[in-house]
Design a protein around this motif. Structure first.
Motif, mmCIF file in Angstrom:
data_model
loop_
_atom_site.group_PDB
_atom_site.id
_atom_site.type_symbol
_atom_site.label_atom_id
_atom_site.label_comp_id
_atom_site.label_asym_id
_atom_site.label_seq_id
_atom_site.Cartn_x
_atom_site.Cartn_y
_atom_site.Cartn_z
ATOM 1 N N GLY A 1 1.154 -1.080 -0.159
ATOM 2 C CA GLY A 1 -0.194 0.204 0.394
ATOM 3 C C GLY A 1 1.168 1.205 0.163
ATOM 4 O O GLY A 1 0.212 2.841 0.236
ATOM 5 N N VAL A 2 1.865 1.534 -0.594
ATOM 6 C CA VAL A 2 2.811 2.595 -0.218
ATOM 7 C C VAL A 2 2.919 3.103 -1.213
ATOM 8 O O VAL A 2 3.113 2.479 -2.756
ATOM 9 N N ASP A 3 2.489 4.371 -1.268
ATOM 10 C CA ASP A 3 2.736 4.917 -2.632
ATOM 11 C C ASP A 3 4.504 5.157 -3.341
ATOM 12 O O ASP A 3 4.808 6.143 -2.484
ATOM 13 N N VAL A 4 4.135 4.012 -4.367
ATOM 14 C CA VAL A 4 5.149 4.268 -4.794
ATOM 15 C C VAL A 4 5.871 4.756 -6.612
ATOM 16 O O VAL A 4 4.530 3.984 -7.623
ATOM 17 N N GLU A 5 5.799 5.682 -7.023
ATOM 18 C CA GLU A 5 6.151 5.986 -8.607
ATOM 19 C C GLU A 5 8.144 5.160 -9.105
ATOM 20 O O GLU A 5 9.193 6.205 -8.447
ATOM 21 N N LEU A 6 7.680 4.400 -9.899
ATOM 22 C CA LEU A 6 9.326 4.473 -10.817
ATOM 23 C C LEU A 6 9.384 4.525 -11.568
ATOM 24 O O LEU A 6 8.749 4.571 -12.312
ATOM 25 N N TYR A 7 10.375 5.616 -11.882
ATOM 26 C CA TYR A 7 10.293 6.254 -13.444
ATOM 27 C C TYR A 7 12.004 5.659 -14.396
ATOM 28 O O TYR A 7 12.929 5.513 -12.865
ATOM 29 N N GLU A 8 12.077 5.280 -15.001
ATOM 30 C CA GLU A 8 12.923 4.310 -15.479
ATOM 31 C C GLU A 8 13.019 4.708 -17.077
ATOM 32 O O GLU A 8 12.167 5.188 -17.325
ATOM 33 N N PHE A 9 14.288 5.332 -16.868
ATOM 34 C CA PHE A 9 14.906 5.796 -18.082
ATOM 35 C C PHE A 9 16.007 5.001 -19.458
ATOM 36 O O PHE A 9 16.558 4.641 -18.868
ATOM 37 N N PRO A 10 15.324 4.608 -20.736
ATOM 38 C CA PRO A 10 15.830 4.023 -21.407
ATOM 39 C C PRO A 10 17.302 4.317 -21.387
ATOM 40 O O PRO A 10 17.426 5.267 -22.209
ATOM 41 N N GLN A 11 18.076 3.292 -21.457
ATOM 42 C CA GLN A 11 19.597 2.870 -21.925
ATOM 43 C C GLN A 11 19.936 4.110 -21.594
ATOM 44 O O GLN A 11 21.188 4.445 -21.585
ATOM 45 N N ALA A 12 20.114 4.555 -19.892
ATOM 46 C CA ALA A 12 20.664 5.890 -18.977
ATOM 47 C C ALA A 12 21.428 4.583 -18.320
ATOM 48 O O ALA A 12 21.318 3.643 -17.682
ATOM 49 N N PHE A 13 22.745 5.204 -17.937
ATOM 50 C CA PHE A 13 23.494 5.329 -16.878
ATOM 51 C C PHE A 13 22.854 5.355 -15.915
ATOM 52 O O PHE A 13 22.387 5.694 -15.021
ATOM 53 N N HIS A 14 24.154 4.680 -14.648
ATOM 54 C CA HIS A 14 23.519 4.588 -13.496
ATOM 55 C C HIS A 14 23.834 5.910 -12.654
ATOM 56 O O HIS A 14 24.772 6.828 -13.678
ATOM 57 N N VAL A 15 22.472 6.458 -12.028
ATOM 58 C CA VAL A 15 22.605 8.115 -11.790
ATOM 59 C C VAL A 15 23.248 9.317 -13.125
ATOM 60 O O VAL A 15 23.610 10.410 -12.231
ATOM 61 N N PHE A 16 22.129 8.490 -13.538
ATOM 62 C CA PHE A 16 22.733 9.833 -14.639
ATOM 63 C C PHE A 16 21.998 11.298 -14.635
ATOM 64 O O PHE A 16 21.897 12.227 -15.306
ATOM 65 N N ILE A 17 20.922 11.096 -13.578
ATOM 66 C CA ILE A 17 20.537 12.592 -12.958
ATOM 67 C C ILE A 17 21.638 14.027 -12.558
ATOM 68 O O ILE A 17 21.083 14.481 -12.807
ATOM 69 N N ALA A 18 22.982 12.702 -12.691
ATOM 70 C CA ALA A 18 23.421 14.091 -12.392
ATOM 71 C C ALA A 18 24.812 14.995 -12.980
ATOM 72 O O ALA A 18 25.299 15.278 -12.360
ATOM 73 N N GLY A 19 24.210 14.596 -14.288
ATOM 74 C CA GLY A 19 25.005 14.934 -15.102
ATOM 75 C C GLY A 19 23.659 16.201 -15.532
ATOM 76 O O GLY A 19 23.252 15.860 -16.361
ATOM 77 N N THR A 20 24.373 17.148 -14.506
ATOM 78 C CA THR A 20 22.599 18.241 -14.678
ATOM 79 C C THR A 20 21.822 19.204 -15.912
ATOM 80 O O THR A 20 20.861 19.040 -16.284
ATOM 81 N N VAL A 21 23.104 18.471 -16.768
ATOM 82 C CA VAL A 21 22.765 19.229 -18.177
ATOM 83 C C VAL A 21 22.278 18.201 -18.986
ATOM 84 O O VAL A 21 21.469 18.781 -20.585
ATOM 85 N N LEU A 22 22.150 17.142 -19.029
ATOM 86 C CA LEU A 22 21.812 16.059 -19.978
ATOM 87 C C LEU A 22 20.284 16.141 -20.167
ATOM 88 O O LEU A 22 18.933 16.378 -18.816
ATOM 89 N N PRO A 23 19.556 16.179 -21.112
ATOM 90 C CA PRO A 23 17.988 16.183 -21.495
ATOM 91 C C PRO A 23 16.993 15.319 -20.524
ATOM 92 O O PRO A 23 16.227 15.325 -19.847
ATOM 93 N N GLU A 24 17.771 14.250 -20.273
ATOM 94 C CA GLU A 24 17.190 13.118 -19.419
ATOM 95 C C GLU A 24 16.762 14.023 -18.035
ATOM 96 O O GLU A 24 15.701 12.927 -17.155
ATOM 97 N N SER A 25 17.995 14.403 -17.690
ATOM 98 C CA SER A 25 18.935 14.527 -16.441
ATOM 99 C C SER A 25 17.101 16.248 -16.286
ATOM 100 O O SER A 25 16.902 15.863 -14.791
ATOM 101 N N ARG A 26 17.204 16.966 -17.010
ATOM 102 C CA ARG A 26 15.734 17.632 -16.482
ATOM 103 C C ARG A 26 14.526 17.598 -16.447
ATOM 104 O O ARG A 26 13.561 17.470 -15.630
#
Length: 283
Positions: free
Chosen positions: A244-269
């Protein structure tokens, strides 16, 4: 990095070099857009990062950096922290928790519990809590520990490619490991065992995948499909939703580990915008 993590000896040498170098200071770009102040809480150095363009920040966000539990914070962590602060008008609290083998999960949870409760008292409310990779695993372990102790927990968990099982035994991992450009199991397991410091590797404190997630706060997870931590993220999301936990899992195709730390990448944004939409009271 993948070659380094593919061999325990290489991983150990990397750990020693990283520790000798020490934690990275916030880069100039971060200091240009954010106020960064330092204090000590529960014996830990703690940075507070807040946007210069916003006078009123929302409830704080505690961020635990990654690094396999053995390496200190790096410049990419600071850039991600600054992006989250500026885009959400957050005050981000960044504790530099002790690293293995000089510290371990027991010490970290003790100190971070005290820090979390200090933030709760000062803010008169629950903060959001999150982190990347090992920091994401530690954030989840902390939230579960706070719940089990009957203490005020976070209002929301934000987990970027969290490391949820230090054994990395999920049978779906080998197929992804061929495509993961960053991570490899031998070196990661070495660091995880140092962090466990004698605990069972499947103890929820070090591998929160094995915890009962019931009554956990709303949780947002972001991970790439070329990341060996993906199978355990999927497993945890399934397990938590069943409770019953509210969990949202967002998967990004072909993205590498912690891609979000590449802050200028479109997928990070894109990923950061999804996080922003999920968290109430963001300003």
């Amino acid at each position: 990095m993948k070659r380094t993590l593919s061999d325990v000896d290489l991983a150990e040498r990397h750990r020693q070099r990283a520790r000798a170098k020490g934690p990275a200071a916030p880069p100039r770009s971060v200091r240009a857009s954010c106020h960064v102040t330092w204090t000590t809480i529960a014996g830990l150095p703690v940075a507070t990062v807040s946007p210069k363009t916003t006078k009123t920040a929302t409830a704080p966000f505690i961020y635990l950096h990654g690094g396999g539990y053995t390496s200190p914070i790096i410049a990419h962590h600071w850039r991600l922290i600054a992006a989250l602060a500026n885009e959400n008008s957050w005050t981000v609290i960044v504790p530099l928790y002790g690293l293995a083998p000089d510290s371990d999960v027991t010490d970290a949870l003790t100190r971070l519990t005290a820090l979390h409760q200090t933030v709760v008292q000062d803010a008169q409310g629950a903060p959001a809590l999150g982190g990347d990779s090992a920091g994401g695993g530690l954030a989840l372990a902390l939230a579960l520990s706070l719940r089990d102790r009957g203490l005020t927990g976070p209002r929301h968990l934000v987990l970027f490619a969290p490391w949820l099982d230090i054994t990395l035994d999920n049978p779906a991992i080998p197929a992804i490991e061929r495509f993961d450009p960053t991570l490899s199991r031998p070196g990661l397991r070495h660091g995880g065992l140092l962090w466990a410091n004698g605990r069972d590797p499947k103890d929820p404190a070090v591998s929160p995948l094995y915890a009962d997630p019931a009554n956990l706060c709303p949780t947002t997870m972001v991970v790439g499909t070329h990341d060996i931590l993906l199978p355990d993220c999927r497993a945890f999301a399934t397990k938590a939703r069943a409770k019953g936990v509210d969990v949202e899992l967002y998967e990004f195709p072909q993205a590498f580990h912690v891609f979000i730390a590449g802050t200028v990448l479109p997928e990070s944004r894109v990923a950061r915008r999804l996080v922003t939409r999920r968290i109430p009271g963001r300003g």
